[in-house]
Every structure is written in structure tokens, then in C-alpha cells.
Design a protein around this motif. Structure first.
Motif, PDB file in Angstrom:
ATOM      1  N   SER A   1      -1.705   0.543   7.151  1.00  0.00           N
ATOM      2  CA  SER A   1      -2.986  -0.692   6.930  1.00  0.00           C
ATOM      3  C   SER A   1      -1.984  -2.068   7.062  1.00  0.00           C
ATOM      4  O   SER A   1      -0.664  -2.085   6.868  1.00  0.00           O
TER       5      SER A   1
ATOM      6  N   GLU B   1       4.928   3.583   7.281  1.00  0.00           N
ATOM      7  CA  GLU B   1       3.600   3.480   6.701  1.00  0.00           C
ATOM      8  C   GLU B   1       2.752   4.646   7.613  1.00  0.00           C
ATOM      9  O   GLU B   1       1.757   5.020   6.809  1.00  0.00           O
TER      10      GLU B   1
ATOM     11  N   ARG C   1      -2.148  -4.617   5.646  1.00  0.00           N
ATOM     12  CA  ARG C   1      -1.568  -5.286   4.372  1.00  0.00           C
ATOM     13  C   ARG C   1      -0.206  -4.791   3.973  1.00  0.00           C
ATOM     14  O   ARG C   1       0.843  -5.302   3.531  1.00  0.00           O
TER      15      ARG C   1
ATOM     16  N   ARG D   1      -5.491   4.685  -2.282  1.00  0.00           N
ATOM     17  CA  ARG D   1      -5.549   3.553  -1.711  1.00  0.00           C
ATOM     18  C   ARG D   1      -6.581   2.720  -1.484  1.00  0.00           C
ATOM     19  O   ARG D   1      -6.755   1.591  -1.224  1.00  0.00           O
ATOM     20  N   GLN D   2      -7.737   3.307  -2.076  1.00  0.00           N
ATOM     21  CA  GLN D   2      -9.097   2.861  -1.940  1.00  0.00           C
ATOM     22  C   GLN D   2      -9.758   2.869  -3.203  1.00  0.00           C
ATOM     23  O   GLN D   2     -10.852   3.592  -3.194  1.00  0.00           O
TER      24      GLN D   2
ATOM     25  N   ALA E   1       0.808  -1.223  -0.015  1.00  0.00           N
ATOM     26  CA  ALA E   1       0.007  -0.131  -0.070  1.00  0.00           C
ATOM     27  C   ALA E   1       0.913   1.233  -0.159  1.00  0.00           C
ATOM     28  O   ALA E   1       2.104   1.125   0.034  1.00  0.00           O
TER      29      ALA E   1
END
Length: 557
Positions: A412, A290, A414, A156-157, A39
Motif C-alpha cells: 500500500s 510490505e 500509505r 487492513r480495510q 499499514a
């Protein structure tokens, strides 16, 4: 939201994502391509090489190559900025990436820097989730000003509908107006990144230093507790039964498997002490990267970094070096040409990679003084900074143009898992196999008697630093790899207990700093030339010997 399609352009081959750092290019690349590249990474310069993938645009069934480039900087001469600009020249379509929250500042800078004449362009406003409904006014404004498709997305989405719209916009991309008149948007800046203690004029740098210490102190402490719990279990359930099973084997084979430097005896012992450090430090670094904290720390410490000939952004590869020096040398491509060599010098001397941290903690723990790790790390950083300042007099005259603080966000799962997976894979598939080969070499040298002769030859030199001759093997093997220091755990590290605290500190410091490991030196020679690598090794050797002698005079009675 799309341009009306007039004349369908020839199917493009290269679709290049380009923008400033921390604008969400890599996250958009992942969302468009479906590649599990991790991500969005919030720390600047995360993409130090281009990523490529082939994909099909559904509306026209045309094949394109999607290319993710490093984030570029204003008034910058780094290799990564040069690489991004070179890829721009090879592009058929340009995805121009700017943050919706900072578009009024970022877009004019990009248009001034980039040669976009004749290029088919789509403008992407990222961080749309932070811009709320006001982002619609931005997309309308810039579409009218530039005459191109403008889309606002959360990179990101990226949902299916938005992805399809974006792919269609790519297929219909066209050049912007020849002489666009870029006026201020009709609304004020939507949202600034939050202000934290890192930006405090008085306490910001102190908070940043404390955060850096915690970044490594907490995971190292957790690793120490876990390793201390695992070691007796391994002795009882693994090593003792193995010794009983190998009683009838030839002496040379027993020496290689379960001797003082045995593949199984020393290998298992060292894994127990090194792997938890790699795991917890890797997790800590991933969370910091992150979340965006790493960016805030480097911005805060910019002034102090300039005192040693570097700047705040050069701290990023230095911090990366605490994971792996080789990766950090590649990361130094983001540095200015004026500061890159100084940055690499600091990485080679002062950035204790996770393997070196694990080995050092293991030696200190075997010697019964795990608390020595903190003064060791402090000395390493201070001498490393002094070393960098003394040997690299030139500093960068380039001033960074700051276009806005990095947003802080919850990491995140992930993304963190992806980063941690990469670190652990590197340790298990690269570091441990090489260390096991070192164990084989050490065992053969011990069995043949060569190691004893080397020890006798080097012992007089070690006496200058108040060290016993048994330290020879660890210092020799640490030249190959920094975790080669773990060979000093021979026989469970029994002889280390006999050393004083001062001797233990001097031993680990000397083995850590005498030279960069051979893999790092080889990488430096490929990146900056053999001549520079040899010069760096010579300078580091001299600094290490002088500083070790001074430390020995102070701490060894």
C-alpha cells in the motif's frame, strides 16, 4: 455474531492483541485506534516493542488501553515472544488473532501455548478478504466450540460498521469454555498463500540471493546516477559562490566552513552522495517488506543461515541492518537466545547500513571506480559470515514450526510512505547532524595541526596494508560513524583518484569493518551488556585487521 450479554463485566483496562507473526495484529491495532502506525507489515517480527493507545468504547463510554504485542513463535525463547506472553498476563481482555486462511493450524497452537484461563477473549479471524464466503462457516464453528465472540475482518480495510461491531464485542467479551473441544472446521482450508520460485527445491535459494542483490544493486545504481548528475550542479551553483562570499573571513572560520573538511564543502558533497542511497535503498526495503517478499527470502535461505550458526528468521534483523545497525540490534530481540549474539555479531560486521553504503559508494565514485562497490559488498558478506561462524560456535537447536507461507500482496502506498518517511527523518535529524559535527571536529583538528600529528603516528601502520597516510582521517572518523568515511572526500576527493583500485577497495573495507560505530556499540552494550560489547569489538578488530591484510596481499601489487 456477538455473544448474548448476560452479566456486563467490569470495564477492562488493558485490551491485548496477541497472535502468531504476520497475522495482521498491527494493522488491526491501527484500524481500531486510528493511530498512523503504518499499514500491515508482512515481514515477521515487525513489532519488536509493544504499542499502546487509550481509546473509548462508544457503547458503554468505557476507557480501555489497546496494546499491540510482537508476533509470537511456536517453540521459541526470543525476547519478543517472552514480551508478548508477559503482556498476556497483564491483560483484562485478549483479542486472539489468527488468519482465517490458517485458523485450523494456528488456533490449536495458540490455545496450547497461552494461559487463557479466566481471560475475557474475542477471537479475530483476519485475512477475511482472502477467505471469501466460506469464512462464515469458520466463525460459526469456532463460536460454538469456544463459547466466545468470533469475528472475521480484513484488518487492513476495517470499515465503520465492522469496527463498531468489534468494539462492541470487546465490551462484551467473556471467558471461553473451560475445556473446549476443538474439532476440525466443517470446510477445508480456504486458501493457501501462492507458491513462488522462492519455494523451489532446486532454484529457490539462488533466486533468493539474486533478489537480495537486486534489492540493493538497483537502488545503489540509481543513487549513483542521480548523485553524479547533482554534484556538478552543486559545485557551480552552491560551493563556488560560497567560496567567493567567504574570502574575507578569518582563516579558522574559512577552514571550518569551506576547508577540506568544511561543514559546507564536505557537508554538501557528502549529502549529495549519501541521501540518494538512503532514499532509494529505503524505498526498496519498504516495498520488499510490505509485499511479503522479505519473508519468502528468509524462509528460502534458512538452510544456508544454519551453516553459520543462525537460521532463516535471524536474517530479518541482518537485512534490517542494511538500513540502520541500531534498529537491527533492536530487531535481534526476535532471535532465539541461542543465536542472538551471533546475529548481532554479523550485523556489526557485515550489515552495511545505508549511511555506510552511501559513504562507500561516494568514495568509490570519487576514486573513479564505482564498480568496486559490488566486489566490496560481496567480500563484506562472505567475511562477515566466516567471522560469525568462527567466533560463535553455538547454534540454535530450536526448530521453527511453520504454520503457513506469508501472503504476497501489493504494497500500500500509505505503508511504504510511512516507512520511507521514518528512514528519511532518521537520516536528516540524526545522521546528518552527527556527520556535520564530525566535519567541525575534523576541521578543528586540521586547523590546530593535531590531525597531521595523528596521521604521522598511524601512517606506519597503514603502510602494512599498502595505504597512504592520507587515509588516516577517514579510518579514525569511521569509528565514530560509518559515514565518517566521507571525510576522505576532502578537496572533492582529488587524492582518491591517485589510488589504485586495490588500494581503494582495501581502504573502504578497513574503514567499514575495523569496528562497529560507537552508537551501535553503545546500543549493543545496553541490550547485551558492556562485557559482550567489548568482546564483540575486540573480535571484530582482529578479524578486520587479518582479513584486510589478506585482501591487501591479493589485490595490491
Amino acid at each position: 455474531m456477538l455473544n448474548e450479554r448476560q452479566n456486563q463485566p467490569t470495564t477492562p483496562r488493558a485490551v491485548v492483541l496477541i497472535g502468531l507473526e504476520s497475522t495482521g495484529k498491527s494493522a488491526l491495532f491501527r484500524s481500531l485506534s486510528g493511530m498512523d502506525t503504518g499499514a500491515e507489515s508482512n515481514f515477521r517480527g515487525s513489532t519488536v516493542t509493544v504499542r499502546r493507545t487509550d481509546m473509548i468504547i462508544p457503547t458503554s463510554q468505557s476507557s480501555v488501553e489497546l496494546v499491540d504485542t510482537p508476533g509470537i513463535r511456536v517453540q521459541d525463547d526470543s525476547l519478543t515472544t517472552e514480551l508478548a506472553l508477559n503482556m498476556l498476563g497483564q491483560s483484562d481482555i485478549v483479542l486472539l488473532i489468527v488468519r482465517a486462511t490458517h485458523a485450523a493450524r494456528e488456533l490449536p497452537l495458540l490455545l496450547k501455548m497461552l494461559d487463557l484461563i479466566g481471560k475475557n477473549i474475542v477471537l479475530i479471524l483476519t485475512f477475511a478478504d482472502r477467505a471469501s464466503t466460506l469464512v462464515e462457516a469458520y466463525t460459526t464453528h469456532y463460536r460454538q466450540m469456544l463459547g466466545i465472540s468470533v469475528l472475521a475482518v480484513d484488518s487492513r480495510q476495517l470499515d465503520i460498521t465492522t469496527r463498531g461491531t468489534l468494539l462492541q464485542a470487546i465490551d462484551m467479551a467473556r471467558p471461553m469454555k473451560r475445556k473446549p473441544v476443538l474439532t476440525e472446521p466443517p470446510v477445508e482450508e480456504i486458501k493457501e498463500a501462492q507458491i513462488t520460485w522462492f519455494e523451489h527445491t532446486t532454484w529457490g535459494r539462488t533466486v533468493s540471493v539474486i533478489a537480495l542483490l537486486l534489492l540493493f544493486a538497483v537502488p545503489v545504481f540509481l543513487a549513483y546516477v542521480l548523485s553524479g548528475w547533482l554534484q556538478p550542479l552543486a559545485d557551480h551553483w552552491l560551493l563556488d559562490p560560497l567560496r567567493n562570499l567567504t574570502l574575507q573571513l578569518p582563516d579558522w572560520l574559512k577552514t571550518m566552513l569551506l576547508g577540506s573538511y568544511g561543514v559546507l564543502s564536505l557537508g554538501i558533497y557528502s549529502f549529495i552522495w549519501a541521501f540518494p542511497v538512503v532514499l532509494f535503498v529505503g524505498l526498496s526495503v519498504a516495498l520488499t517488506e510490505e509485499s511479503g517478499l522479505k519473508d519468502r527470502i528468509t524462509d528460502s535461505l534458512d538452510g544456508w543461515m544454519r551453516r553459520i550458526g543462525l537460521n532463516g528468521r535471524d536474517l530479518i534483523p541482518v537485512l534490517s541492518g542494511f538500513g540502520c545497525n541500531v534498529v537491527a540490534v533492536f530487531q535481534s530481540r526476535t532471535c532465539s537466545r541461542c543465536t542472538r549474539r551471533a546475529c548481532v555479531s554479523l550485523i556489526a560486521f557485515g550489515s552495511a547500513c545505508s549511511y555506510q553504503i552511501g559513504a562507500s559508494l561516494s568514495i568509490f565514485s570519487s576514486g573513479g571506480r564505482p564498480w568496486l562497490f559490488l566486489p566490496y559488498l560481496l567480500i563484506l558478506v562472505l567475511v562477515g559470515a566466516t567471522h560469525t561462524r568462527l567466533w560463535n560456535r553455538q547454534s540454535s537447536n530450536l526448530q521453527s514450526v511453520v504454520v503457513g507461507r506469508t501472503f504476497l500482496q501489493w504494497p500500500s502506498l500509505r505503508a511504504v510512505r510511512w516507512r520511507l518517511h521514518a528512514v528519511l527523518k532518521q537520516f536528516l535529524t540524526q545522521a546528518m547532524p552527527i556527520f556535520l559535527l564530525i566535519c567541525v571536529g575534523a576541521s578543528l583538528l586540521q586547523w590546530s595541526g593535531i590531525l597531521d600529528r595523528l596521521t604521522k603516528g598511524i601512517a606506519p601502520l597503514l603502510s602494512l596494508f599498502g595505504l597512504p597516510h592520507q587515509a588516516t582521517a577517514g579510518i579514525l572518523f569511521s569509528i565514530l560513524r560509518k559515514d565518517g568515511l566521507l571525510v576522505l572526500n576532502q578537496d572533492g576527493g582529488q587524492w582518491l583518484v591517485q589510488l589504485s583500485g586495490g588500494q581503494l577497495l582495501v581502504l573502504v573495507y578497513l574503514a567499514s569493518t575495523l569496528t562497529a560505530c560507537l552508537v551501535t556499540l553503545w546500543t549493543i552494550s545496553r541490550e547485551l551488556g558492556v562485557g559482550f560489547a567489548l568482546k564483540l569489538a575486540g573480535r571484530q578488530l582482529l578479524t578486520s585487521l587479518i582479513s584486510t591484510w589478506l585482501i591487501a596481499v591479493i589485490v595490491i601489487a
